[in-house]
Design a protein around this motif. Structure first.
Motif, PDB file in Angstrom:
ATOM      1  N   ASN A  81       0.805  -1.215   0.000  1.00 55.94           N
ATOM      2  CA  ASN A  81       0.000   0.000   0.000  1.00 55.94           C
ATOM      3  C   ASN A  81       0.840   1.268   0.000  1.00 55.94           C
ATOM      4  O   ASN A  81       2.030   1.262   0.283  1.00 55.94           O
ATOM      5  N   GLY A 168      -4.126   2.381   1.906  1.00 58.12           N
ATOM      6  CA  GLY A 168      -4.888   1.708   2.938  1.00 58.12           C
ATOM      7  C   GLY A 168      -6.133   2.462   3.345  1.00 58.12           C
ATOM      8  O   GLY A 168      -7.119   1.870   3.786  1.00 58.12           O
ATOM      9  N   PRO A 216      -7.254  -1.889   2.471  1.00 54.34           N
ATOM     10  CA  PRO A 216      -6.738  -1.750   3.835  1.00 54.34           C
ATOM     11  C   PRO A 216      -5.992  -2.960   4.368  1.00 54.34           C
ATOM     12  O   PRO A 216      -5.235  -2.852   5.329  1.00 54.34           O
ATOM     13  N   HIS A 220       2.473  -2.297   4.080  1.00 53.41           N
ATOM     14  CA  HIS A 220       3.007  -1.060   3.508  1.00 53.41           C
ATOM     15  C   HIS A 220       4.137  -1.390   2.532  1.00 53.41           C
ATOM     16  O   HIS A 220       4.939  -2.298   2.772  1.00 53.41           O
TER      17      HIS A 220
END
Length: 325
Positions: A81, A168, A216, A220
């Motif tokens: 994300n 996210g 979501p 990361h």
């Protein structure tokens, strides 16, 4: 508080900048395989020990260029994300996608099948660093690139299409795009089970959209070879760029201030999810310091680095680049 009126709308994508672990291999792929022209061989102005290569159409037109920072032997990005997850180029017609499918097969380029996403036929593929790319049929909409090289003009890349992001949490990016940059939502679609919102720049069209997917559950991202460093959006000229600076200040979005990149002038902004957006002027252009017929043939440096040319050239790895096929 009453905000100042928006500047003239952003004119679409200007360029996309990516990281590569091997500049010579990268050059071979984008010139020989993809048929783009190396229009500027320069260095990262913030770290002159590394190359910065610009590929574009035959005239180096804003909106057609993909650029690469050279990080030798860098590990590949960790996908996730808050990153750019799809960079696209426009072609026109089913025959063009068929041509590229056959070409990728012949040259061993990893790719998927032609399929429909957001109402347009796409061909997904990856470059040698794993950069996620797509060609899609623009139906003849948007600017036409200047032909270059030996590929048939009808199948050549016409210019950049949309950039795709994964985040996210859509809300802060939506607020930035709508309030900070004046974009507007024009539609939604589903991508791999996740809602994707399409934001249009200016009048919109296949060359002037950002596609933001909210996912979501993803981890990361971590940058590396194949990851996009930033996406640049087109601003008409210096006057408009300064108007954007006033607007960003009034809306509370911090930025770099105006940065002179010699071939264009820029402002950099980081959205609340960490995505880096550049606003870049169309001029002065790549031919400001080289003849149009000789773009990319020598190491080009901005004036503030010219006095350091000997030192910079001594520390750069030699690149044995051969243009085209």
């Amino acid at each position: 508080m009453t905000l100042p009126s928006l500047p003239l709308p952003l004119g679409g994508l200007h360029h996309v900048s990516v990281l590569t672990a091997d500049a010579a291999r990268n050059h071979d792929f984008y010139t020989r395989v993809m048929g783009l022209r190396l229009v500027k061989k320069t260095v990262n102005q913030d770290s002159p020990g590394m190359y910065h290569l610009f590929y574009a159409d035959g005239a180096g037109t804003p909106g057609t260029d993909l650029t690469f920072f050279d990080f030798p032997r860098a590990a590949r990005e960790h996908r996730g994300n808050d990153s750019v997850t799809r960079t696209t180029y426009r072609v026109t017609g089913a025959a063009a996608l068929e041509f590229w499918t056959d070409r990728f097969d012949a040259l061993g380029v990893p790719h998927g099948e032609v399929y429909t996403r957001d109402g347009r036929a796409h061909l997904d593929f990856e470059d040698p660093d794993g950069t996620r790319l797509s060609l899609f049929d623009d139906g003849g909409e948007g600017p036409r690139g200047t032909p270059h090289g030996d590929l048939p003009a009808g199948v050549q890349l016409q210019g950049l299409g949309y950039s795709g992001y994964h985040v996210g949490d859509l809300a802060p990016t939506r607020a930035f795009l709508e309030t900070g940059l004046g974009l507007r939502e024009v539609r939604r679609y589903n991508l791999d089970g996740h809602p994707t919102t399409v934001f249009a720049l200016g009048g919109g069209g296949p060359h002037a959209e950002l596609h933001v997917t909210e996912a979501p559950g993803l981890s990361h991202s971590r940058p590396g070879a194949g990851s996009v460093h930033h996406v640049a959006l087109r601003v008409q000229d210096d006057r408009e760029l300064r108007h954007w600076l006033l607007h960003l200040a009034a809306t509370g979005y911090g930025n770099s201030g105006e940065v002179d990149r010699h071939w264009f002038h820029s402002v950099y902004i980081r959205d609340p999810n960490g995505l880096v957006i550049e606003l870049a002027t169309d001029g002065p252009g790549f031919a400001t310091d080289e003849d149009l017929s000789a773009l990319g043939e020598r190491l080009s440096l901005p004036p503030f680095l010219e006095s350091r040319r000997a030192t910079i050239e001594a520390h750069l790895r030699p690149l044995h680049l051969q243009e085209g096929e």
